[in-house]
Design a protein around this motif. Sequence first.
Motif, PDB file in Angstrom:
ATOM      1  N   GLU A 218      35.131  31.286  37.853  1.00  0.00           N
ATOM      2  CA  GLU A 218      35.814  29.983  37.870  1.00  0.00           C
ATOM      3  C   GLU A 218      36.836  29.886  38.987  1.00  0.00           C
ATOM      4  O   GLU A 218      37.553  28.890  39.102  1.00  0.00           O
ATOM      5  CB  GLU A 218      36.495  29.728  36.517  1.00  0.00           C
ATOM      6  CG  GLU A 218      35.471  29.555  35.405  1.00  0.00           C
ATOM      7  CD  GLU A 218      36.107  29.281  34.061  1.00  0.00           C
ATOM      8  OE1 GLU A 218      37.330  29.438  33.919  1.00  0.00           O
ATOM      9  OE2 GLU A 218      35.343  28.921  33.154  1.00  0.00           O
ATOM     10  N   LEU A 219      36.936  30.944  39.770  1.00  0.00           N
ATOM     11  CA  LEU A 219      37.862  30.933  40.900  1.00  0.00           C
ATOM     12  C   LEU A 219      37.089  31.299  42.162  1.00  0.00           C
ATOM     13  O   LEU A 219      36.083  32.021  42.110  1.00  0.00           O
ATOM     14  CB  LEU A 219      38.983  31.954  40.696  1.00  0.00           C
ATOM     15  CG  LEU A 219      39.956  31.704  39.533  1.00  0.00           C
ATOM     16  CD1 LEU A 219      40.881  32.900  39.376  1.00  0.00           C
ATOM     17  CD2 LEU A 219      40.764  30.428  39.763  1.00  0.00           C
ATOM     18  N   GLU A 220      37.593  30.822  43.288  1.00  0.00           N
ATOM     19  CA  GLU A 220      36.980  31.128  44.583  1.00  0.00           C
ATOM     20  C   GLU A 220      37.933  32.057  45.338  1.00  0.00           C
ATOM     21  O   GLU A 220      39.136  31.839  45.359  1.00  0.00           O
ATOM     22  CB  GLU A 220      36.810  29.814  45.362  1.00  0.00           C
ATOM     23  CG  GLU A 220      36.303  29.990  46.783  1.00  0.00           C
ATOM     24  CD  GLU A 220      36.305  28.671  47.564  1.00  0.00           C
ATOM     25  OE1 GLU A 220      36.993  27.715  47.143  1.00  0.00           O
ATOM     26  OE2 GLU A 220      35.624  28.622  48.607  1.00  0.00           O
ATOM     27  N   ARG A 221      37.375  33.080  45.971  1.00  0.00           N
ATOM     28  CA  ARG A 221      38.212  33.986  46.780  1.00  0.00           C
ATOM     29  C   ARG A 221      38.162  33.548  48.231  1.00  0.00           C
ATOM     30  O   ARG A 221      37.079  33.494  48.834  1.00  0.00           O
ATOM     31  CB  ARG A 221      37.715  35.429  46.642  1.00  0.00           C
ATOM     32  CG  ARG A 221      38.608  36.450  47.372  1.00  0.00           C
ATOM     33  CD  ARG A 221      38.241  37.877  46.983  1.00  0.00           C
ATOM     34  NE  ARG A 221      36.946  38.271  47.495  1.00  0.00           N
ATOM     35  CZ  ARG A 221      36.754  39.091  48.535  1.00  0.00           C
ATOM     36  NH1 ARG A 221      37.776  39.630  49.154  1.00  0.00           N
ATOM     37  NH2 ARG A 221      35.532  39.395  48.927  1.00  0.00           N
ATOM     38  N   LEU A 222      39.326  33.222  48.764  1.00  0.00           N
ATOM     39  CA  LEU A 222      39.443  32.951  50.194  1.00  0.00           C
ATOM     40  C   LEU A 222      39.888  34.230  50.879  1.00  0.00           C
ATOM     41  O   LEU A 222      40.699  34.981  50.329  1.00  0.00           O
ATOM     42  CB  LEU A 222      40.502  31.880  50.468  1.00  0.00           C
ATOM     43  CG  LEU A 222      40.270  30.475  49.922  1.00  0.00           C
ATOM     44  CD1 LEU A 222      41.467  29.586  50.272  1.00  0.00           C
ATOM     45  CD2 LEU A 222      38.982  29.885  50.471  1.00  0.00           C
ATOM     46  N   VAL A 223      39.399  34.462  52.081  1.00  0.00           N
ATOM     47  CA  VAL A 223      39.861  35.628  52.843  1.00  0.00           C
ATOM     48  C   VAL A 223      40.255  35.194  54.248  1.00  0.00           C
ATOM     49  O   VAL A 223      39.741  34.199  54.776  1.00  0.00           O
ATOM     50  CB  VAL A 223      38.773  36.728  52.968  1.00  0.00           C
ATOM     51  CG1 VAL A 223      38.311  37.195  51.597  1.00  0.00           C
ATOM     52  CG2 VAL A 223      37.613  36.257  53.820  1.00  0.00           C
ATOM     53  N   VAL A 224      41.162  35.954  54.830  1.00  0.00           N
ATOM     54  CA  VAL A 224      41.406  35.842  56.270  1.00  0.00           C
ATOM     55  C   VAL A 224      40.949  37.147  56.900  1.00  0.00           C
ATOM     56  O   VAL A 224      41.388  38.231  56.493  1.00  0.00           O
ATOM     57  CB  VAL A 224      42.893  35.600  56.594  1.00  0.00           C
ATOM     58  CG1 VAL A 224      43.111  35.577  58.105  1.00  0.00           C
ATOM     59  CG2 VAL A 224      43.368  34.294  55.973  1.00  0.00           C
ATOM     60  N   VAL A 225      40.023  37.014  57.834  1.00  0.00           N
ATOM     61  CA  VAL A 225      39.547  38.173  58.594  1.00  0.00           C
ATOM     62  C   VAL A 225      40.289  38.201  59.930  1.00  0.00           C
ATOM     63  O   VAL A 225      40.394  37.180  60.615  1.00  0.00           O
ATOM     64  CB  VAL A 225      38.025  38.083  58.835  1.00  0.00           C
ATOM     65  CG1 VAL A 225      37.556  39.169  59.802  1.00  0.00           C
ATOM     66  CG2 VAL A 225      37.270  38.180  57.512  1.00  0.00           C
ATOM     67  N   ARG A 226      40.818  39.377  60.250  1.00  0.00           N
ATOM     68  CA  ARG A 226      41.460  39.555  61.557  1.00  0.00           C
ATOM     69  C   ARG A 226      40.572  40.459  62.412  1.00  0.00           C
ATOM     70  O   ARG A 226      40.128  41.519  61.961  1.00  0.00           O
ATOM     71  CB  ARG A 226      42.851  40.184  61.394  1.00  0.00           C
ATOM     72  CG  ARG A 226      43.494  40.530  62.734  1.00  0.00           C
ATOM     73  CD  ARG A 226      44.934  40.972  62.578  1.00  0.00           C
ATOM     74  NE  ARG A 226      45.474  41.433  63.862  1.00  0.00           N
ATOM     75  CZ  ARG A 226      46.758  41.664  64.101  1.00  0.00           C
ATOM     76  NH1 ARG A 226      47.645  41.477  63.144  1.00  0.00           N
ATOM     77  NH2 ARG A 226      47.161  42.079  65.295  1.00  0.00           N
ATOM     78  N   ALA A 227      40.315  39.994  63.628  1.00  0.00           N
ATOM     79  CA  ALA A 227      39.527  40.799  64.561  1.00  0.00           C
ATOM     80  C   ALA A 227      40.361  41.032  65.812  1.00  0.00           C
ATOM     81  O   ALA A 227      40.858  40.075  66.410  1.00  0.00           O
ATOM     82  CB  ALA A 227      38.238  40.063  64.923  1.00  0.00           C
TER      83      ALA A 227
END
Length: 230
Positions: A218-227
């Motif tokens: 019921e929840l969405e996981r947002l991510v920030v990817v650093r390259a």
Amino acid sequence: MTTAYTDLDTTTAAAEVYPPQEDSHLLIDVLVDAGLAPGARVADLCTGSGVVAVAAAKAGAAQVDAFEICPTAVAHARSNASAAGVDVTVHRGSWARAVEFAPFDVVVANPPYVPQAPVDDTAVIPGEAGPAQAWNAGVDGRLILDPMCAAAPLLLADGGSMLIVHSECSDVTRTLTALRGHGMNAEVVAQQMIPFGPVMTARAAWLMREGLLAPGCELERLVVVRADAP
Ligand SMILES: C[S@@+](CC[C@H](N)C(=O)[O-])C[C@H]1O[C@@H](n2cnc3c(N)ncnc32)[C@H](O)[C@@H]1O
């Protein structure tokens, strides 16, 4: 994590401009907390209202170039930068045009990344979600993410950094693998669980059937990817 939102008046944004949401703010938080902006040449690849570009400028970037395909969003980004009293050059056109202006010390992107069901469900998604071109990203959500990862070496100066925010539904491992395959050091540097917004609510059942979202979630996981470029 500190929160460094800009003062943009999103209530004035027309329906065709993506209103800054959790993904916008997560990306800004990472940019500011990492201290990447001061003195940097920054590119914001899918600028929408310009919220991330303005935050970069306010955080001390030496130069900010923003890219956006929607003419209404371009106008809003320009006027929001002006209202904030910062200098942002907003280019009308694809994010891919950023290569013409490279190299950048920092590249930030909140691209469209939501997998798109084959049956068009746009009509049932409330307008508060913003325009469909802000989130629809092909059947696997990778329509823009894949070419963006491939372009990282062309966009970044030596030692430069790219920050991309997206959902777990559009395959975080694939982003990491693609960026590493293009010579970057890449990792997830931030994540946030958020309740489904209107687009995810409309698509959750389909995403679960496709295996792009865990059953019953019921929840969405947002991510920030650093390259980071070598
Ligand atoms: C998810 S919104 C993000 C807006 C803003 N950066 C933010 O974080 O709130 C994605 C934006 O990308 C724009 N967009 C979609 N395809 C694009 C492309 N090929 N090149 C540049 N911008 C694009 C959309 O019009 C939309 O404004």
